[in-house]
Design an enzyme around this catalytic site. Structure first.
Site, PDB file in Angstrom:
ATOM      1  CB  ILE A  64     -13.896  57.430 -82.664  1.00 14.15           C
ATOM      2  CG1 ILE A  64     -14.156  58.500 -83.714  1.00 14.15           C
ATOM      3  CG2 ILE A  64     -15.139  56.553 -82.491  1.00 14.15           C
ATOM      4  CD1 ILE A  64     -14.446  57.952 -85.112  1.00 14.15           C
ATOM      5  N   PRO A  65     -13.047  57.323 -79.021  1.00 12.71           N
ATOM      6  CG  PRO A  65     -13.420  58.311 -76.950  1.00 12.71           C
ATOM      7  CD  PRO A  65     -13.324  58.618 -78.410  1.00 12.71           C
ATOM      8  CG  HIS A  66     -13.545  52.097 -80.039  1.00 14.18           C
ATOM      9  ND1 HIS A  66     -12.720  53.036 -80.619  1.00 14.18           N
ATOM     10  CD2 HIS A  66     -12.975  50.906 -80.295  1.00 14.18           C
ATOM     11  CE1 HIS A  66     -11.707  52.433 -81.216  1.00 14.18           C
ATOM     12  NE2 HIS A  66     -11.829  51.130 -81.030  1.00 14.18           N
ATOM     13  N   GLY A  67     -15.082  50.993 -76.591  1.00 16.75           N
ATOM     14  CA  GLY A  67     -14.827  49.834 -75.759  1.00 16.75           C
ATOM     15  C   GLY A  67     -16.007  48.896 -75.794  1.00 16.75           C
TER      16      GLY A  67
END
Length: 155
Positions: A64-67
Site C-alpha cells: 500500500i504505497p502512499h503519499g
C-alpha cells in the site's frame, strides 16, 4: 469510508510486463496524473519519498504505497494487479502482486488514516485476496474491491 468513495473504475489496472517497483510507481503515477490533474512527476516524488522511509510492502504479496500532495481535493486510490510479482522489500521478503496506491491531500490526516485502515482491512480478507489474484479483468477487479464486506468469493 468505502473503497468505492476513493477508487474510480478507471483507477484499476491489470499490469503486465512490470518488473520493478520503480516501473510500477511510474505506471501508477501516469494513471494518477490523468485522474487527478496533478503532474506525474509530483505524484511519483510523493510516493517514492514515502517509500524511501521504509517499504510499504505489508506481506502476503500486498503493498500500500502512499503519499500526500498539496492541492489534491480528496483521498484518491489506485489499484494494480500484477501478472508477475515483483520485489518490493516487503516485511516478509515475499514479492508483491497486489498494490493499492493512496494519495491524500496535505493535512488530510484522519481521512488518510481511514483510507489506509479500510484498504488494510479489505486486503486481510483471504477470500478477497484470492478473488483478486484469480481475476485479470479491471472491471472484475473493481467489482471485487468495491463489494461490501464480508463477502465470500468462489475461485
Amino acid at each position: 469510508m468505502e473503497l468505492a468513495d476513493i477508487l474510480a473504475e478507471r483507477a484499476v489496472l491489470f499490469c503486465t510486463d512490470i518488473t520493478a517497483k520503480r516501473q510500477l510507481f511510474e505506471t501508477l503515477a501516469v494513471r494518477a496524473a490523468a485522474l487527478t490533474g496533478h503532474p506525474q512527476a509530483e505524484i511519483l516524488e510523493a510516493i517514492t519519498s514515502r517509500e524511501a522511509l521504509g517499504s510499504t510492502g505489508l506481506g502476503n504479496g500486498i503493498a500500500i504505497p502512499h503519499g500526500k500532495l498539496g492541492g489534491l481535493g480528496s483521498v484518491t486510490a489506485l489499484f494494480a494487479r500484477l501478472d508477475q510479482p515483483i520485489d518490493f522489500d516487503a516485511v516478509d521478503d515475499q514479492p508483491v502482486d497486489l498494490v493499492v496506491m493512496l494519495l491524500a491531500p496535505t493535512g488530510a490526516g484522519a481521512d488518510h488514516l481511514k483510507a489506509l485502515s479500510r484498504v488494510a482491512r479489505l486486503l486481510r480478507t483471504e477470500s478477497v485476496v484470492d478473488a483478486l489474484r484469480a481475476t485479470a479483468d479491471p472491471v472484475g477487479l473493481y467489482a471485487i474491491l468495491t463489494a461490501p464486506l464480508p463477502v465470500t468469493y468462489a475461485a
